[in-house]
Design a protein around this motif. Structure first.
Motif, PDB file in Angstrom:
ATOM      1  N   MET A  60       0.933  -1.342   0.101  1.00 24.98           N
ATOM      2  CA  MET A  60      -0.168   0.029   0.229  1.00 24.98           C
ATOM      3  C   MET A  60       0.999   1.465  -0.432  1.00 24.98           C
ATOM      4  O   MET A  60       2.185   1.658   0.182  1.00 24.98           O
ATOM      5  N   ASN A  61       0.411   2.093  -0.215  1.00 22.86           N
ATOM      6  CA  ASN A  61       1.547   3.434  -0.123  1.00 22.86           C
ATOM      7  C   ASN A  61       0.044   4.417   0.099  1.00 22.86           C
ATOM      8  O   ASN A  61      -0.990   5.003   0.223  1.00 22.86           O
ATOM      9  N   ILE A  62       0.981   5.075   1.525  1.00 23.42           N
ATOM     10  CA  ILE A  62       0.286   6.914   1.502  1.00 23.42           C
ATOM     11  C   ILE A  62       0.587   7.332   1.803  1.00 23.42           C
ATOM     12  O   ILE A  62       2.334   7.846   1.427  1.00 23.42           O
ATOM     13  N   VAL A  63      -0.376   8.872   1.363  1.00 25.31           N
ATOM     14  CA  VAL A  63       0.528   9.625   1.237  1.00 25.31           C
ATOM     15  C   VAL A  63       0.440  11.344   1.659  1.00 25.31           C
ATOM     16  O   VAL A  63      -1.208  11.623   2.110  1.00 25.31           O
ATOM     17  N   LEU A  64       1.062  11.621   2.179  1.00 29.56           N
ATOM     18  CA  LEU A  64       0.726  12.673   3.833  1.00 29.56           C
ATOM     19  C   LEU A  64       1.154  14.025   2.404  1.00 29.56           C
ATOM     20  O   LEU A  64       1.890  14.560   2.160  1.00 29.56           O
ATOM     21  N   PHE A  65      -0.252  15.175   2.481  1.00 29.78           N
ATOM     22  CA  PHE A  65       0.655  16.127   1.846  1.00 29.78           C
ATOM     23  C   PHE A  65       0.433  17.592   2.143  1.00 29.78           C
ATOM     24  O   PHE A  65      -0.504  17.366   3.542  1.00 29.78           O
ATOM     25  N   GLU A  66       1.485  17.461   2.452  1.00 23.68           N
ATOM     26  CA  GLU A  66       1.964  18.985   3.399  1.00 23.68           C
ATOM     27  C   GLU A  66       1.346  18.515   5.193  1.00 23.68           C
ATOM     28  O   GLU A  66       1.659  19.734   5.388  1.00 23.68           O
ATOM     29  N   PRO A  67       2.194  17.524   5.322  1.00 22.03           N
ATOM     30  CA  PRO A  67       2.404  17.353   6.926  1.00 22.03           C
ATOM     31  C   PRO A  67       2.780  18.055   7.085  1.00 22.03           C
ATOM     32  O   PRO A  67       3.703  18.721   7.261  1.00 22.03           O
ATOM     33  N   GLU A  68       2.387  18.690   9.479  1.00 26.16           N
ATOM     34  CA  GLU A  68       2.744  19.862   9.487  1.00 26.16           C
ATOM     35  C   GLU A  68       3.620  19.282  11.095  1.00 26.16           C
ATOM     36  O   GLU A  68       3.816  20.083  11.437  1.00 26.16           O
ATOM     37  N   ILE A  69       2.845  18.167  11.287  1.00 23.67           N
ATOM     38  CA  ILE A  69       3.005  18.030  12.903  1.00 23.67           C
ATOM     39  C   ILE A  69       4.524  16.402  12.825  1.00 23.67           C
ATOM     40  O   ILE A  69       3.739  15.721  12.549  1.00 23.67           O
ATOM     41  N   PRO A  70       5.669  17.051  13.346  1.00 22.72           N
ATOM     42  CA  PRO A  70       6.368  15.802  12.662  1.00 22.72           C
ATOM     43  C   PRO A  70       5.959  14.885  13.746  1.00 22.72           C
ATOM     44  O   PRO A  70       6.019  13.556  13.919  1.00 22.72           O
ATOM     45  N   GLN A  71       5.386  14.542  15.008  1.00 17.22           N
ATOM     46  CA  GLN A  71       5.378  13.711  15.628  1.00 17.22           C
ATOM     47  C   GLN A  71       3.596  12.851  14.996  1.00 17.22           C
ATOM     48  O   GLN A  71       4.284  11.402  15.236  1.00 17.22           O
ATOM     49  N   ASN A  72       3.476  13.576  14.223  1.00 13.98           N
ATOM     50  CA  ASN A  72       2.318  12.149  13.772  1.00 13.98           C
ATOM     51  C   ASN A  72       2.521  11.587  12.615  1.00 13.98           C
ATOM     52  O   ASN A  72       2.378  10.898  12.134  1.00 13.98           O
ATOM     53  N   THR A  73       3.186  12.368  11.567  1.00 15.04           N
ATOM     54  CA  THR A  73       4.127  11.707  11.094  1.00 15.04           C
ATOM     55  C   THR A  73       5.299  11.091  10.759  1.00 15.04           C
ATOM     56  O   THR A  73       5.541   9.874  10.712  1.00 15.04           O
ATOM     57  N   HIS A 101       4.710   8.217   1.321  1.00 14.76           N
ATOM     58  CA  HIS A 101       4.976   9.259   0.212  1.00 14.76           C
ATOM     59  C   HIS A 101       5.029  10.578   1.070  1.00 14.76           C
ATOM     60  O   HIS A 101       3.206  11.253   1.370  1.00 14.76           O
ATOM     61  N   LEU A 102       5.615  11.580   0.719  1.00 10.60           N
ATOM     62  CA  LEU A 102       5.633  12.394   1.344  1.00 10.60           C
ATOM     63  C   LEU A 102       6.043  14.433   0.387  1.00 10.60           C
ATOM     64  O   LEU A 102       6.923  14.199  -0.126  1.00 10.60           O
ATOM     65  N   PHE A 120      -3.523  11.769   2.598  1.00  9.75           N
ATOM     66  CA  PHE A 120      -4.352  12.510   3.828  1.00  9.75           C
ATOM     67  C   PHE A 120      -3.695  13.289   3.886  1.00  9.75           C
ATOM     68  O   PHE A 120      -2.646  14.276   3.170  1.00  9.75           O
ATOM     69  N   GLY A 121      -4.458  14.684   4.066  1.00  8.90           N
ATOM     70  CA  GLY A 121      -4.103  16.072   4.127  1.00  8.90           C
ATOM     71  C   GLY A 121      -3.667  16.742   5.465  1.00  8.90           C
ATOM     72  O   GLY A 121      -3.037  16.204   6.018  1.00  8.90           O
ATOM     73  N   PRO A 122      -2.765  18.152   5.058  1.00 10.43           N
ATOM     74  CA  PRO A 122      -2.452  18.619   6.774  1.00 10.43           C
ATOM     75  C   PRO A 122      -3.579  18.029   7.823  1.00 10.43           C
ATOM     76  O   PRO A 122      -4.726  18.840   7.521  1.00 10.43           O
ATOM     77  N   GLU A 123      -2.520  19.142   8.699  1.00 10.89           N
ATOM     78  CA  GLU A 123      -3.461  18.539   9.902  1.00 10.89           C
ATOM     79  C   GLU A 123      -4.128  19.300  10.726  1.00 10.89           C
ATOM     80  O   GLU A 123      -5.804  18.896  10.256  1.00 10.89           O
TER      81      GLU A 123
END
Length: 160
Positions: free
Chosen positions: A1-14, A29-30, A98-101
């Protein structure tokens, strides 16, 4: 599977998502801009010692991501979508975006991809789940649909 984080903001979440992707052999994918440095101590602490187990790819923008990943379908997570996540038949090579927090995916992106956008059901008035929790819920549903292929079948109980 592929998880895509579009413009993630919080380091702990990532960092937590790195650990989830590592445990499931999923690619992360960041998409920049990132709200942190990849070297951020909070990011590494949350991902613990799983960094070497995770395939992480970084892109300058969403266009670059799409150019590099033309295979597989894209699905978009949003509290604004009508379709529930459990109504999607995920393929093993699909991309879940997934979008930014603090703001979620841009509405323009959702309008263009509304038929492939989904949500996690919640009670009225609840804004959203934590990003790393949302990724885990959706990723494990997608993996369940494929009988958790490639993941361990049994636990290992040690003498106590």
């Amino acid at each position: 599977m592929n998880i895509v984080l579009f413009e993630p903001e919080i380091p702990q979440n990532t960092g937590n998502i790195v650990r989830t992707c590592a445990a499931t052999a999923s690619t992360l994918h960041l998409i920049k801009p990132l709200g942190f440095s990849i070297d951020d101590k909070h990011l590494k602490r949350a991902g613990l010692d799983y960094w070497h187990l995770c395939d992480i790819k970084v892109y300058d923008n969403f266009r670059a991501f799409k150019e590099a990943n033309k295979e597989g379908r894209l699905y978009y997570a949003s509290t604004k979508a009508a379709l529930r996540y459990d109504k999607i038949a995920f393929g093993p090579d699909d991309y879940i975006v997934f979008g930014p927090e603090t703001r979620g995916l841009p509405e323009e992106m959702l309008f263009e991809n509304y038929a492939s956008s989904f949500r996690i059901p919640m009670i009225e008035g609840c804004r959203s789940l934590n990003l790393s929790n949302s990724v885990a819920v959706i990723l494990f549903e997608a993996l369940r649909q494929h009988d958790f292929a490639g993941l361990e079948e049994t636990g290992h109980l040690t003498k106590y």
